[in-house]
Design an enzyme around this catalytic site. Structure first.
Site, PDB file in Angstrom:
ATOM      1  N   THR A  22      79.493   6.382  28.263  1.00  0.00           N
ATOM      2  CA  THR A  22      79.917   7.760  28.509  1.00  0.00           C
ATOM      3  C   THR A  22      80.738   8.305  27.348  1.00  0.00           C
ATOM      4  O   THR A  22      80.536   9.443  26.910  1.00  0.00           O
ATOM      5  CB  THR A  22      80.720   7.843  29.815  1.00  0.00           C
ATOM      6  OG1 THR A  22      79.897   7.387  30.900  1.00  0.00           O
ATOM      7  CG2 THR A  22      81.162   9.266  30.094  1.00  0.00           C
ATOM      8  N   LYS A  43      72.790  13.030  32.611  1.00  0.00           N
ATOM      9  CA  LYS A  43      73.009  11.727  33.246  1.00  0.00           C
ATOM     10  C   LYS A  43      71.989  11.609  34.377  1.00  0.00           C
ATOM     11  O   LYS A  43      72.247  12.002  35.509  1.00  0.00           O
ATOM     12  CB  LYS A  43      74.437  11.635  33.786  1.00  0.00           C
ATOM     13  CG  LYS A  43      74.746  10.319  34.492  1.00  0.00           C
ATOM     14  CD  LYS A  43      74.970   9.177  33.541  1.00  0.00           C
ATOM     15  CE  LYS A  43      75.376   7.913  34.297  1.00  0.00           C
ATOM     16  NZ  LYS A  43      75.708   6.786  33.396  1.00  0.00           N
ATOM     17  N   GLU A 127      72.359   9.886  28.926  1.00  0.00           N
ATOM     18  CA  GLU A 127      73.080   8.626  29.125  1.00  0.00           C
ATOM     19  C   GLU A 127      72.433   7.813  30.237  1.00  0.00           C
ATOM     20  O   GLU A 127      72.223   8.295  31.350  1.00  0.00           O
ATOM     21  CB  GLU A 127      74.544   8.897  29.482  1.00  0.00           C
ATOM     22  CG  GLU A 127      75.344   7.615  29.685  1.00  0.00           C
ATOM     23  CD  GLU A 127      76.694   7.841  30.338  1.00  0.00           C
ATOM     24  OE1 GLU A 127      77.301   6.846  30.771  1.00  0.00           O
ATOM     25  OE2 GLU A 127      77.136   9.004  30.422  1.00  0.00           O
ATOM     26  N   GLY A 128      72.147   6.554  29.939  1.00  0.00           N
ATOM     27  CA  GLY A 128      71.593   5.659  30.935  1.00  0.00           C
ATOM     28  C   GLY A 128      72.646   5.168  31.915  1.00  0.00           C
ATOM     29  O   GLY A 128      73.811   5.591  31.881  1.00  0.00           O
ATOM     30  N   ALA A 129      72.241   4.256  32.784  1.00  0.00           N
ATOM     31  CA  ALA A 129      73.147   3.637  33.754  1.00  0.00           C
ATOM     32  C   ALA A 129      72.989   2.125  33.638  1.00  0.00           C
ATOM     33  O   ALA A 129      71.876   1.605  33.692  1.00  0.00           O
ATOM     34  CB  ALA A 129      72.821   4.102  35.169  1.00  0.00           C
ATOM     35  N   GLY A 130      74.093   1.417  33.463  1.00  0.00           N
ATOM     36  CA  GLY A 130      74.027  -0.030  33.337  1.00  0.00           C
ATOM     37  C   GLY A 130      73.298  -0.468  32.079  1.00  0.00           C
ATOM     38  O   GLY A 130      73.279   0.232  31.073  1.00  0.00           O
ATOM     39  N   ASN A 187      81.952  -0.549  21.156  1.00  0.00           N
ATOM     40  CA  ASN A 187      83.035   0.107  21.878  1.00  0.00           C
ATOM     41  C   ASN A 187      83.846  -0.939  22.634  1.00  0.00           C
ATOM     42  O   ASN A 187      83.289  -1.778  23.339  1.00  0.00           O
ATOM     43  CB  ASN A 187      82.477   1.136  22.869  1.00  0.00           C
ATOM     44  CG  ASN A 187      83.593   1.831  23.628  1.00  0.00           C
ATOM     45  OD1 ASN A 187      84.375   2.574  23.058  1.00  0.00           O
ATOM     46  ND2 ASN A 187      83.669   1.584  24.933  1.00  0.00           N
TER      47      ASN A 187
END
Length: 246
Positions: A22, A43, A127-130, A187
């Protein structure tokens, strides 16, 4: 990257959950807008939706709101729905969150929303998830969605011990799926903690090793920022936090 490369968008993928996708997505979107490129965040599958304090009974997508705040964007409800077409309250894998809600995530709906957003904005930062192989539904993963959208990919990885393997595997999976990997960003979502000189040496060497073995460039290196936390006020600090890091 040149504006022509970014004409349609970029997919921000991660080696795992909680690696800082994010923050990187918000920073990329803000950077593009600072260069007069009309970029907007998306998202597609948001879990961990938070109650909308202004409108009881409705949810907001915290990751999307963070990116919007970072960019200074305030889209209407209809465009927000396109930016976060699948939004669920349980903070778990997208396939499970959807199942608990009695629904099933459809890649076709995400593709349609992306095309409609692309007609309004020059560049989308998705943005992806996981991680790459997190399930979206009972048969498809995040990587299947990435293949369907066919956007160039930026991989977000942790900086510490173990990240070389995870990042190299993620880059390989993307390339085997026919996706263009632009590079990776590191990050530190969590504080580095102890470990002394060896831990610092590992942190410095990891990006170099990934660049060498993956033949992919390091496009960003983010340290730990404790002011960015997963909380109801997280979106409110998005603009200031990303301004310092772009």
């Amino acid at each position: 990257r040149t504006p022509a490369t970014m004409a349609r968008g970029i997919f921000i993928a991660g080696t795992d959950t909680g690696v800082g996708k994010t923050l990187v997505a918000a920073a990329v979107a803000r950077m593009l807008r600072a260069r007069a490129i009309d970029a907007a965040p998306m998202k597609p599958a948001q879990t961990g939706g938070e109650p909308d304090r202004a409108r009881p009974g409705r949810l907001i997508a915290p990751d999307l709101e963070f990116a919007l705040a970072a960019c200074g964007l305030r889209p209407g409800d209809e465009e927000r729905a396109l930016m976060a077409p699948w939004l669920f309250e349980p903070a778990c894998s997208p396939h499970l969150a959807a199942r608990l809600a009695g629904r099933s995530i459809e890649v076709a709906k995400i593709s349609d929303c992306l095309e409609r957003l692309a007609a309004r904005h020059r560049c989308l930062v998705v943005e992806g998830a996981g991680g790459l192989l997190v399930p979206l539904n009972e048969t498809e993963t995040m990587l299947d969605l990435m293949r369907a959208l066919a956007l160039p990919v930026l991989i977000v990885a942790r900086g510490g011990l173990g990240t070389i393997n995870h990042t190299l595997l993620s880059i390989r999976a993307c390339r085997e799926a026919g996706l263009n990997v632009l590079g990776f960003a590191v990050n530190d979502a969590e504080p580095a903690g102890g470990g002394g000189e060896l831990a610092r040496t590992i942190r410095q060497d990891n990006p170099r090793a990934i660049e060498r073995f993956a033949q992919a460039p390091l496009l960003g290196d983010f340290g730990h920022h404790p002011e960015i936390a997963r909380s109801p006020g997280r979106a409110e600090i998005g603009r200031a936090s990303c301004r310092e890091r772009v």
